[in-house]
Enzyme design. Structure first.
Site, PDB file in Angstrom:
ATOM      1  N   LYS A  13      -4.560   3.174   0.752  1.00 10.91           N
ATOM      2  CA  LYS A  13      -5.612   4.186   0.623  1.00 10.91           C
ATOM      3  C   LYS A  13      -5.752   4.663  -0.820  1.00 10.91           C
ATOM      4  CE  LYS A  13      -3.543   6.942   3.570  1.00 10.91           C
ATOM      5  NZ  LYS A  13      -2.350   6.132   3.883  1.00 10.91           N
ATOM      6  N   ARG A  88      -5.223  14.734   9.010  1.00 13.27           N
ATOM      7  CA  ARG A  88      -4.123  13.950   9.527  1.00 13.27           C
ATOM      8  C   ARG A  88      -3.717  14.401  10.920  1.00 13.27           C
ATOM      9  NH1 ARG A  88      -1.562  12.000   4.613  1.00 13.27           N
ATOM     10  NH2 ARG A  88       0.298  10.814   5.054  1.00 13.27           N
ATOM     11  N   ARG A 122       6.800  -0.314  -3.854  1.00 14.48           N
ATOM     12  CA  ARG A 122       5.940   0.581  -4.645  1.00 14.48           C
ATOM     13  C   ARG A 122       6.742   1.337  -5.707  1.00 14.48           C
ATOM     14  NH1 ARG A 122       2.216   4.866  -1.665  1.00 14.48           N
ATOM     15  NH2 ARG A 122       4.222   5.455  -0.758  1.00 14.48           N
ATOM     16  N   ARG A 155       9.000   6.795  -4.900  1.00 13.14           N
ATOM     17  CA  ARG A 155       8.742   8.058  -4.213  1.00 13.14           C
ATOM     18  C   ARG A 155       9.908   8.356  -3.267  1.00 13.14           C
ATOM     19  NH1 ARG A 155       2.585   8.160  -1.977  1.00 13.14           N
ATOM     20  NH2 ARG A 155       3.702   8.869  -0.126  1.00 13.14           N
ATOM     21  N   ARG A 166       7.639   8.160   8.858  1.00 18.27           N
ATOM     22  CA  ARG A 166       6.207   8.314   8.529  1.00 18.27           C
ATOM     23  C   ARG A 166       5.340   7.479   9.460  1.00 18.27           C
ATOM     24  NH1 ARG A 166       6.629   6.513   2.644  1.00 18.27           N
ATOM     25  NH2 ARG A 166       4.368   6.710   2.506  1.00 18.27           N
TER      26      ARG A 166
END
Ligand code: AP5
Ligand code: MG
Length: 208
Positions: A13, A88, A122, A155, A166
């Protein structure tokens, strides 16, 4: 153009929003980025949400909605925006309906194995949050942001434990928004496989 970017963690996203914001000249408003900015600046909100983000749980609706209301009231959002990571939950979506009109909700779809690969590789620039990937989008100099030279970090919610949580939280609390927006006739499904440019092209065509 008032857009919502829906989709599981790691679908891409933020990566697509970064391309789309320039192509459509509208701000990219990511609630995750806003929370991380508060955490870096050690504001009272940042202190309150730090552990919640690290664990991959959701920040309470009241707190999130207040922050988004303030952001949408800023001048640059008057002609449109990309909301990435908001709403969300169903209560967030119902509140958003009272604040503004939405033209299109894009539902980025990616298989679980792809999500895990994207999230585990990431890296993000420490200050700006600019997104990289060790394999798919490596920086020119290892460990450093191409634009600013600042260090790249992982992160805190990209640990295996937080990723699993998550994905669970997404299934339970956020996936119901797909039907919410489909029933309103504004949902478009987008395959999030392929290069970011290919996915952006699909996104543009879906909106048009
Ligand atoms: P948030 O920051 O929104 O995290 P998320 O939804 O888990 O999504 P991510 O940012 O992890 O993934 P992404 O889809 O943006 O993927 P990206 O482009 O980075 O939220 C974080 C936390 O904040 C939440 O857990 C919660 O605690 C809180 N929060 C936020 N909003 C909230 C709300 N509304 N209510 C309550 N709490 C809220 O890409 C991932 C990786 O893949 C990158 O390395 C990238 O380089 C790579 N990649 C991307 N696209 C491709 C591609 N096409 N090909 C190959 N690699 C790719
Ligand atoms: Mg993101």
């Amino acid at each position: 153009m008032r857009l919502i970017f829906l989709g599981p963690p790691g679908a891409g996203k933020g990566t697509i929003a970064d391309i789309a914001k320039d192509a459509f000249s509208i701000p990219h408003i990511s609630t995750g980025d806003l929370f991380r900015m508060h955490i870096r600046s050690e504001t009272s909100l940042g202190k309150r949400v730090k552990q919640i983000l690290a664990a991959g749980d959701l920040v309470p609706d009241s707190v999130t909605i207040e922050m988004v209301k303030e952001r949408l009231a800023e001048d640059d959002a008057s002609a449109g925006f990309i909301l990435d990571g908001f709403p969300r939950t169903i209560p967030q979506a119902e509140t958003l309906e009272k604040i503004t009109h939405i033209d299109c909700a894009l539902n980025f779809e990616a298989p679980r194995e792809m999500i895990i690969k994207r999230l585990s590789g990431r890296r993000v620039a420490k200050q700006s949050g600019r997104i990289y990937h060790l394999e798919y989008n490596p920086p020119k100099v290892p460990g450093k942001c191409d634009l600013t030279g600042e260090p790249l970090i992982q992160r805190p919610d990209d640990t295996e434990e937080a990723i699993v949580n998550r994905l669970e939280v997404y299934q339970q609390q956020t996936a119901p928004l797909i039907d919410f927006y489909r029933s309103k006739g504004v949902l478009k499904d987008i395959s999030a496989t392929g290069t970011p440019e290919e996915i952006f092209q699909r996104t543009r065509e879906a909106i048009e």
